[in-house]
Design a protein around this motif. Structure first.
Motif, PDB file in Angstrom:
ATOM      1  N   LYS A  38       0.799  -1.234   0.000  1.00 21.31           N
ATOM      2  CA  LYS A  38       0.000   0.000   0.000  1.00 21.31           C
ATOM      3  C   LYS A  38       0.826   1.276   0.000  1.00 21.31           C
ATOM      4  CE  LYS A  38      -0.572  -0.100   4.991  1.00 21.31           C
ATOM      5  NZ  LYS A  38      -1.473  -0.120   6.133  1.00 21.31           N
ATOM      6  N   GLU A  39       2.090   1.191   0.421  1.00 21.63           N
ATOM      7  CA  GLU A  39       2.886   2.422   0.467  1.00 21.63           C
ATOM      8  C   GLU A  39       3.551   2.759  -0.879  1.00 21.63           C
ATOM      9  OE1 GLU A  39       3.499  -0.304   2.162  1.00 21.63           O
ATOM     10  OE2 GLU A  39       5.635  -0.829   2.237  1.00 21.63           O
TER      11      GLU A  39
ATOM     12  N   THR B 139      -1.504   5.535  -5.603  1.00 20.31           N
ATOM     13  CA  THR B 139      -1.992   6.222  -4.393  1.00 20.31           C
ATOM     14  C   THR B 139      -2.106   7.717  -4.671  1.00 20.31           C
ATOM     15  OG1 THR B 139       0.163   6.801  -3.465  1.00 20.31           O
ATOM     16  CG2 THR B 139      -0.670   4.599  -2.950  1.00 20.31           C
ATOM     17  N   ARG B 140      -2.668   8.443  -3.702  1.00 23.05           N
ATOM     18  CA  ARG B 140      -2.783   9.902  -3.874  1.00 23.05           C
ATOM     19  C   ARG B 140      -1.407  10.555  -4.056  1.00 23.05           C
ATOM     20  NH1 ARG B 140      -6.788  12.707  -5.214  1.00 23.05           N
ATOM     21  NH2 ARG B 140      -6.521  14.381  -3.713  1.00 23.05           N
ATOM     22  N   GLU B 141      -0.417  10.101  -3.261  1.00 23.08           N
ATOM     23  CA  GLU B 141       0.928  10.685  -3.414  1.00 23.08           C
ATOM     24  C   GLU B 141       1.497  10.379  -4.795  1.00 23.08           C
ATOM     25  OE1 GLU B 141      -0.476   9.626  -0.202  1.00 23.08           O
ATOM     26  OE2 GLU B 141       1.075   8.121  -0.307  1.00 23.08           O
TER      27      GLU B 141
ATOM     28  N   ARG C 275       0.273  10.691  -7.513  1.00 25.92           N
ATOM     29  CA  ARG C 275      -0.100  11.652  -8.566  1.00 25.92           C
ATOM     30  C   ARG C 275       1.078  12.498  -9.007  1.00 25.92           C
ATOM     31  NH1 ARG C 275      -4.336  15.181  -6.309  1.00 25.92           N
ATOM     32  NH2 ARG C 275      -2.927  15.036  -4.548  1.00 25.92           N
TER      33      ARG C 275
ATOM     34  N   ARG D 242      -7.775   8.687 -18.252  1.00 29.10           N
ATOM     35  CA  ARG D 242      -8.699   8.714 -17.118  1.00 29.10           C
ATOM     36  C   ARG D 242      -9.877   7.815 -17.421  1.00 29.10           C
ATOM     37  NH1 ARG D 242      -8.976  14.612 -15.132  1.00 29.10           N
ATOM     38  NH2 ARG D 242     -11.085  13.946 -14.685  1.00 29.10           N
TER      39      ARG D 242
ATOM     40  N   ASP E  71      -2.047  17.455 -10.869  1.00 30.43           N
ATOM     41  CA  ASP E  71      -3.310  17.953 -10.330  1.00 30.43           C
ATOM     42  C   ASP E  71      -4.515  17.332 -11.011  1.00 30.43           C
ATOM     43  OD1 ASP E  71      -1.921  19.437  -8.598  1.00 30.43           O
ATOM     44  OD2 ASP E  71      -2.821  21.364  -9.135  1.00 30.43           O
TER      45      ASP E  71
ATOM     46  N   ASP F 154      -5.275  10.958 -10.869  1.00 29.41           N
ATOM     47  CA  ASP F 154      -5.789  10.350  -9.639  1.00 29.41           C
ATOM     48  C   ASP F 154      -5.488   8.855  -9.651  1.00 29.41           C
ATOM     49  OD1 ASP F 154      -6.926  10.258  -7.144  1.00 29.41           O
ATOM     50  OD2 ASP F 154      -8.628  11.489  -7.729  1.00 29.41           O
TER      51      ASP F 154
ATOM     52  N   LEU G 220      13.800   2.968  15.415  1.00 30.77           N
ATOM     53  CA  LEU G 220      12.449   2.935  15.970  1.00 30.77           C
ATOM     54  C   LEU G 220      11.576   1.865  15.323  1.00 30.77           C
ATOM     55  CD1 LEU G 220      11.179   6.559  16.629  1.00 30.77           C
ATOM     56  CD2 LEU G 220      11.408   4.671  18.232  1.00 30.77           C
TER      57      LEU G 220
ATOM     58  N   PRO H 148      10.218  -1.558  13.994  1.00 31.54           N
ATOM     59  CA  PRO H 148      10.514  -2.900  14.505  1.00 31.54           C
ATOM     60  C   PRO H 148      11.216  -3.802  13.495  1.00 31.54           C
ATOM     61  CG  PRO H 148       8.146  -2.600  14.169  1.00 31.54           C
ATOM     62  CD  PRO H 148       8.779  -1.290  13.924  1.00 31.54           C
TER      63      PRO H 148
ATOM     64  N   ASP I 288      -4.839  15.092   1.403  1.00 36.36           N
ATOM     65  CA  ASP I 288      -4.338  14.769   0.074  1.00 36.36           C
ATOM     66  C   ASP I 288      -3.459  13.520   0.074  1.00 36.36           C
ATOM     67  OD1 ASP I 288      -4.816  15.643  -2.403  1.00 36.36           O
ATOM     68  OD2 ASP I 288      -3.074  16.963  -2.546  1.00 36.36           O
ATOM     69  N   GLU I 289      -3.503  12.774   1.140  1.00 43.15           N
ATOM     70  CA  GLU I 289      -2.586  11.633   1.268  1.00 43.15           C
ATOM     71  C   GLU I 289      -3.338  10.304   1.184  1.00 43.15           C
ATOM     72  OE1 GLU I 289       0.491  12.330   1.298  1.00 43.15           O
ATOM     73  OE2 GLU I 289       0.409  14.456   1.838  1.00 43.15           O
ATOM     74  N   SER I 290      -2.605   9.285   0.806  1.00 40.41           N
ATOM     75  CA  SER I 290      -3.181   7.941   0.763  1.00 40.41           C
ATOM     76  C   SER I 290      -3.295   7.424   2.196  1.00 40.41           C
ATOM     77  CB  SER I 290      -2.264   7.023  -0.029  1.00 40.41           C
ATOM     78  OG  SER I 290      -1.048   6.873   0.671  1.00 40.41           O
TER      79      SER I 290
ATOM     80  N   ALA J 149      -1.952   4.898   3.498  1.00 40.71           N
ATOM     81  CA  ALA J 149      -0.619   4.508   3.993  1.00 40.71           C
ATOM     82  C   ALA J 149       0.164   5.730   4.461  1.00 40.71           C
ATOM     83  CB  ALA J 149       0.152   3.778   2.896  1.00 40.71           C
TER      84      ALA J 149
ATOM     85  N   GLN K  23       5.696   9.299  17.307  1.00 36.51           N
ATOM     86  CA  GLN K  23       7.105   8.977  17.579  1.00 36.51           C
ATOM     87  C   GLN K  23       7.935  10.223  17.892  1.00 36.51           C
ATOM     88  OE1 GLN K  23       8.212   6.589  14.168  1.00 36.51           O
ATOM     89  NE2 GLN K  23       7.742   4.688  15.250  1.00 36.51           N
TER      90      GLN K  23
ATOM     91  N   GLU L 278       7.179   1.864  18.912  1.00 36.69           N
ATOM     92  CA  GLU L 278       6.597   1.220  17.740  1.00 36.69           C
ATOM     93  C   GLU L 278       5.117   1.549  17.772  1.00 36.69           C
ATOM     94  OE1 GLU L 278       7.370  -2.941  18.207  1.00 36.69           O
ATOM     95  OE2 GLU L 278       9.435  -2.510  18.781  1.00 36.69           O
TER      96      GLU L 278
END
Lengths: 656, 656
Positions: free
Chosen positions: A42-43, A75-77, A79, A105, A141, A144, A559, A561, B478-480, B482, B493, B499
């Protein structure tokens, strides 16, 4: 300022959104968009469906490149990945013949091919002028999740270079990445693969194709090696053979050949002028030792302003410094100008030196296997020195003798040291046919020492007064020297205040002094500290004292895990002695236990000793440079976690 | 004869050459040897470079063609330090139809020798070109710049005449003297006059010079120093607005009355109550009985049923954009189901009017840009708007056009600002209310278990309301998913090294409800262990936060955007084998001048082996904006340091 203007204008470009054309996308893009979408973690913001670069070298040496690129937004990012660009040169040696883009689109296709759709953008960095420009489309912009963006560009150029490099990937996953070279009959190609098993080209007539498929994404994590050190890339040399050879075209089969070509471009520019020679002599008059003479000139050149003016790039202009006399008069220049000025000034006082090509930013970028100036982005200098000169930054060259490597563009790293990312890198000594690739030395961890000494007194009300002495060497010192030099005194004081306040609320600083013993590579900071309520008093009986007053400047982040990519550790050493006098009427009740840790990449020891009148806490951390595989992350996490724990465990005093 | 011609030509060239040299020399003012010898700055002792003088001449010309604004600049700068050399890198941006010419520059070295800026060292770059829009820049680096030298340069900019010309008088370096010459345009029969308004400084007297120019001299203008939490730049820097306005000769009060009347006339038709608007209002209101209930339903309808075209994720086709630009009125907005901020506010006003209220579109200042100045008789600062509705005897304010504002609250940018309520007869200003601290609440609840090694494990729920919720919604919109999780993880954090898992975000799109974030955390080594004790910082969400103010001194005023409050309710179980040792809660206290309070309590349940820590903090007032003079900085710092110190409070557990 320039960057801000550029951003504002690009915003307008993306915000104005020209006409909805309702056009069709080309078949190649339509086909990619219609193919079933793969799933990714998902990232992952986007996947590159195609990155296809096709280069054709004509009989007349003209190089035509067709580039097709398509990306699916996940994802939205993602774009922001809906953008394309192609570069050209304002001197006419590289032109954009065609550039268009499409956004597919769900309800139609948006085509970008009008002048309102395509921005013409200057390269904006530290350059006063740069002849590289871009044609760019930004569809972020309008894009999507699920949409496919693609573009196609055609460029035509004449260049002195017939070497090519193709990066198969940046950090996004890639389904197909391909590089194709078509050459005139009689030509020959050689290729070298980096960061991947050898990729054999498929050949058909005069066309060779290198291709990779289904490349997984690079996950972004802190302290990881550069993507340039992990993503596969192929380097291709084209040799005309019996094919008609243009007068200008260059390919290289050995490092001395590259050295010879670069030397030809630069050597004539190093002739000292009378004014320059006078200055060089003035700087070295009365300086009797070899290191001191080189250092005096090096320090002077470090003070010459860094300003870049890039022209004639397709004719090797990116590798030819401006004449040393001109740079001396203007007192500004880019890295090669500064290195060349230093070479010229040294020549004026009878010291021989050479330009050195290197890659700044990733010490593992330059590879021995591919002789090409394309591997470098920076220029420094190598000075011939005698066997008696003592410095870790020397290399022994079989023909040129002992060479002291120095970067006059970095104004804060003194002679005898080098910027961290250049240490351990391959670099090319530019010395005609005698020049060759050498490995630049890498400093031992103790050479980058951050030594903190705190002498403190704690009062019965919990307040603390202390004197901090912080001695820094190597790259730790250079980094701090840069901070000190680049900020006006009030701003520097604020930085020190903010840093130390992280260790104690309400901390007040005074008497900040900085002593720069540049010739010894030592920078010393002294600060008086007062904290109104440092220790916590509990019901008048117990007093709790934090044994870590001075926050660390840098820490390895552990940090998360788990980890998916290797973790990179740089060479550095940290020592701290925190001595505080016990407040009247209190005695030590509990001390943190001593800790000793050892691993393949580092050693840590903490000890806490008390007498009737004072407590002394000592810490020493030494980190060796290492790249640790992700599967060993658990050990790294334990190592640094234990250090964190050891440093935060309080000292408990009890009222007598 | 031929020889004579050549001689004549040489003479002509010599004369013109000499004349040219003489003219150039005359253009530069003589150098005062005292300035060359000057070692320290005059305005700011810590300055690295300082303008000895800056002359700016503005002339609005109307030569029969299009009016043109011509700005001539001449600046002379003394360089004191290495850092000050940066003043020699010059960028002069200009736009579209504008142009910059007559650039000249030179460096006067400390020994008095002069190095001229060569014409070929001045570069003209088009940074970006999109369609007919261009951003261009002239760049150059003055030669031979070194500490002790004087640099000077001048240029002339031509651009279109604008009604409003904001002029920044504070540069990035201090100016000893600025001479400003202004020549307004004079078009016969055109009843507009140029006016001048200075902000954040004292306006010197303008004197006419007999040539159509008005001249003023400003002395000792310091450089602008940016600091965290300072008011908007237009509130602190010295700047001037040159503007043309009708010569109505009105006092401020009369001006605002007229302006309100004009605004009323302008918006009257765009708030027209048609049958469909009335019907929609009736349906939306349904069975609501009280005025507040009715308005809330109308607000909810406008905010949720009418899409804001500028909301993230909203993409309009060119046809839709075209329709929106037609501004046909609320009926049309209702029909198409989307609109601009203004369209939606106007629809709300129209529906409120249809429901029997009196509603107006009120003009207000966005205080993130600048504050409103009632005595400045111009609507330059009234660039934002809200809907004012008369409810009983009071005017209340709403902004449904902003998608994520909650009913009953405005954006903080519009709170506490005088809003001009238009009226055909009696326009008036009413100050919009400032929300209470409790309206922007961060409420954190958590249930944690501590083990004997110091690891803290638990579940956390954080609730945000008001402006706090709005800040988060804007940050994440505006973010996904994730990336949203990543933001939350980093935020947690940043105060507790833990974690963070199972992150959930609730009510993100429902502005009427609080935004809720929940997650699980595991913080190894959170409590520090010695041989017989465990040390637990009890303010889990504050103990690791950075101090609000860490700088020792302050130049600018302090500006806090809105009042806020925090409430923590944390349950921490005690590990087996331990008991509380002299435990007490952090100290509670009232803040001075009724600004808020800090309250804590700590209760231990012996039977259940857990303690409950409660903390509440609020800051701010509803009767004044939180702009504090720099002289109040020590008090503010003391307050927030005291809060931070209490938040670092540690509870000790002792082994039984």
């Amino acid at each position: 300022m320039l960057k801000r203007l550029l951003l504002v204008t690009l915003f307008f470009l993306s915000a104005t959104g020209a006409a909805w054309a309702g056009d069709e996308a080309p078949a190649w893009l339509r086909q990619l968009a219609d193919a079933p979408a793969q799933t990714y973690p998902k990232e992952i913001p986007a996947v590159v469906l195609l990155d296809d670069e096709r280069v054709t070298i004509g009989d007349d040496g003209k190089i035509v490149t067709v580039h097709q690129y398509a990306v699916r937004i996940l994802t939205r990012e993602g774009r922001r990945e809906a953008r394309g660009q192609v570069d050209y040169l304002t001197d006419g040696t590289k032109k954009v013949r065609d550039f268009r883009a499409w956004l597919i689109r769900p309800n139609g296709v948006r085509k970008f091919d009008k002048k309102e759709d395509i921005a013409d953008v200057a390269v904006v960095d530290n350059d006063i002028y740069n002849e590289i420009r871009f044609k760019a489309v930004a569809a972020s912009d309008e894009a999507d999740v699920g949409m496919v963006f693609g573009y196609e560009s055609v460029t035509e150029e004449r260049s002195v270079f017939t070497q090519f490099i193709h990066d198969f990937q940046d950090d996004l996953p890639v389904m197909v990445s391909r590089f194709t070279l078509t050459m005139p009959a009689g030509g020959r190609v050689e290729s070298i693969t980096f960061n991947h098993a050898k990729i054999e080209p498929s050949a058909s007539g005069g066309t060779s194709t290198w291709e990779l498929r289904d490349l997984p994404p690079f996950i972004k994590e802190p302290d990881q090696p550069a993507v340039t050190n992990q993503a596969p890339r192929v380097a291709v040399n084209y040799f005309p053979g019996s094919a008609p050879k243009t007068a200008e075209s260059r390919s290289f089969s050995s490092w001395p050949e590259v050295s010879d070509w670069l030397y030809g471009l630069s050597d004539g520019q190093a002739a000292p002028t009378p004014a320059l020679s006078t200055k060089a002599k003035e700087l070295t008059t009365g300086v009797n030792d070899e290191f001191g003479r080189i250092s005096a000139i090096g320090h002077y050149v470090q003070g010459v302003k860094y300003i870049s003016i890039q022209t004639n790039l397709n004719k090797g202009g990116g590798y030819r410094p401006h004449a040393a006399g001109e740079v001396f008069t203007k007192s500004y220049g880019d890295c090669k100008d500064k290195a060349n000025l230093m070479r010229s000034m040294l020549k004026a006082v009878g010291v021989n030196a050479f330009l050195v090509s290197i890659y700044a930013g990733d010490r593992s970028y330059v590879r021995n296997e591919w002789a090409s100036p394309y591997q470098f982005n920076h220029c420094i200098v190598a000075v011939q020195v005698s066997d008696t000169l003592n410095s870790p930054m020397t290399v022994k060259h079989p023909k040129l003798g002992r060479l002291l490597i120095f970067d006059p563009t970095d104004p804060y790293t003194p002679l005898g040291d080098l910027p961290e990312e250049e240490q351990g890198s391959f670099a090319l000594i530019v010395a005609g046919k005698d020049g060759d690739l050498v490995k630049v030395p890498q400093n031992a961890p103790d050479a980058n020492l951050d030594n903190v000494i705190v002498e403190a007194e704690v009062q019965p009300d919990g307040s603390l007064k202390a004197k901090l002495t912080n001695e820094m060497t190597g790259q730790v010192g250079s980094s701090f020297r840069g901070l000190h030099a680049s900020l006006p005194a009030p701003d520097f004081e604020k930085v020190i205040n903010r840093w130390l306040t992280r260790g104690a609320t309400g901390l007040q600083v005074s008497g900040i002094t900085v002593k720069d013993e540049r010739e010894k590579g030592i920078l010393k900071l002294e600060v008086n500290i007062a904290v109104p309520s440092y220790a916590q008093l509990m019901q008048g009986r117990l007093m709790m004292i934090n044994p870590s007053l001075v926050p660390r400047r840098s820490q390895v982040s552990v940090l998360q895990p788990t980890r998916k990519t290797p973790i990179e550790i740089n060479a550095e050493a940290y020592t701290e002695t925190f001595t505080f006098k016990l407040p009247a009427g209190f005695a030590v009740d509990e001390l943190p236990e001593g800790v000793t840790l050892e691993s393949a990449y580092g050693v840590y020891a903490m000890k806490c000793v008390a007498t009737d009148t004072e407590v002394v806490v000592t810490r020493k951390l030494t980190l060796r440079p290492a790249v640790i595989p992700a599967e060993n992350y658990g050990g790294v996490r334990r190592f640094f976690g234990q250090i964190g724990g050891a440093e935060q465990t309080p000292i408990v005093l009890v009222k007598k | 004869m031929k020889r004579l011609l050549i001689a004549s030509a040489c003479l002509t060239l010599w004369i013109f050459g000499l004349w040219g040299t003489a003219a150039r020399a005359e253009d530069w003012k003589p150098i005062d040897p005292a300035h060359l010898a000057q070692k320290t700055p005059v305005v700011d002792p810590s300055a690295d470079a300082e303008a000895i003088f800056w002359e700016m001449s503005l002339a609005d010309n109307f030569g029969g063609g299009d009016p043109e604004n011509v700005i001539r600049n001449y600046i002379r700068i003394k360089v004191f330090t290495e850092r000050g050399k940066e003043a020699g890198n010059v960028e002069l941006p200009f736009y579209n139809n504008g142009r910059i010419g007559d650039i000249a520059g030179r460096t006067i070295k400390p020994d008095g020798s002069i190095v001229e800026l060569k014409k070929d060292a001045i570069f003209d770059r088009t940074l970006v070109k999109v369609g007919n829009q261009k951003v261009r820049v002239k760049t150059f680096a003055l030669p031979a710049v070194e500490p002790g030298c004087i640099i000077e340069y001048r240029w002339t900019e031509h651009r279109d005449v604008y009604f409003y010309v904001p002029l920044t008088l504070q540069r990035e370096l201090p100016v000893q003297q600025l001479t400003l010459r202004v020549k307004p345009i004079a078009i016969p029969g055109y009843d507009y006059r140029m006016r001048v308004q200075l902000f954040n400084g004292t306006l010197p007297e303008f004197k006419e010079d007999g040539k159509g120019f008005y001249l003023a001299r400003f002395q000792k203008i310091p450089a602008l120093r940016e600091e965290p939490l300072m008011p908007p730049e237009d509130e602190v820097r010295q700047w001037m607005l040159l503007y043309y306005t009708e010569d109505l000769k009105l006092e401020a009060a009369k001006y605002w009355k007229e302006t309100g009347k004009r605004a009323y006339d302008r918006y009257k038709d765009r708030m027209k109550v048609t049958d469909d608007v009335r019907a929609a209002a009736t349906t939306a209101i349904g069975n609501a009985a009280t005025p507040e209930e009715k308005l809330e339903r109308l607000f909810t309808f406008c905010q949720t049923k009418i899409r804001n075209a500028f909301t993230s994720g909203m993409t309009l086709t060119p046809d839709e954009l075209k329709k929106m630009r037609e501004k046909k009125g609320p009926s049309e907005t209702l029909k198409r189901g989307y609109g601009t901020f203004e369209d939606i506010d106007l629809l709300f006003a129209a529906m409120a009017n249809a429901a029997g209220f009196t509603a107006r579109l009120a003009k207000v200042t966005d205080r993130s840009d600048a504050f409103f100045k009632v005595n400045f008789a111009d609507d330059y600062f009234l660039r934002s708007f809200v809907v004012a509705v008369q409810v009983g005897a009071d005017w209340k304010f709403y902004d449904p056009g902003v998608t994520r504002t909650r009913y009953g609250m405005l954006r903080w940018q519009e709170e506490g600002m005088p809003a001009l309520i238009p009226d055909p007869k009696e326009s008036r200003f009413i100050v919009t209310p400032i929300s209470k601290a409790g309206d922007s609440l961060t409420r954190r609840t958590g249930k944690f278990a501590l083990d004997e090694g110091g690891t803290l494990t638990g579940e956390v729920r954080i609730e945000y309301t008001g402006h706090r919720a709005l800040d988060w919604r804007y940050l994440l919109e505006d973010e996904s998913p994730a990336k949203q999780e990543e933001f939350v993880r980093r935020d947690i954090q940043s105060v507790i090294g833990a974690e963070v898992s199972d992150i959930k975000i609730e009510n993100f799109n429902d502005s009427a409800k609080s935004l809720i974030i929940s997650c699980k955390i595991v913080a190894p080594g959170y409590a520090k262990r010695t041989g017989k004790r465990l040390f637990i910082p009890v303010s889990i969400f504050e103990q690791g936060a950075k101090p609000m103010f860490s700088d020792a001194t302050r130049t600018q005023d302090i500006y806090l955007k809105f009042p806020w409050a925090e409430e923590d309710n944390l349950t921490i179980s005690v590990p087996d084998g331990f008991e509380l040792d002299n435990a007490n809660a952090p100290q509670s206290f009232e803040l001075p001048s009724g600004y808020g309070k800090y309250e804590t309590s700590l209760k231990y349940s012996e039977a259940d082996r857990f303690f409950v820590y409660r903390r509440s903090f609020s800051f701010g007032k509803t009767d004044e904006l939180m702009r504090f003079p720099s002289t109040a900085y020590p008090v503010l710092k003391q307050i927030f340091d005291a809060v931070h110190k209490q938040d670092e409070h540690t509870v000790i557990l002792k082994a039984k």
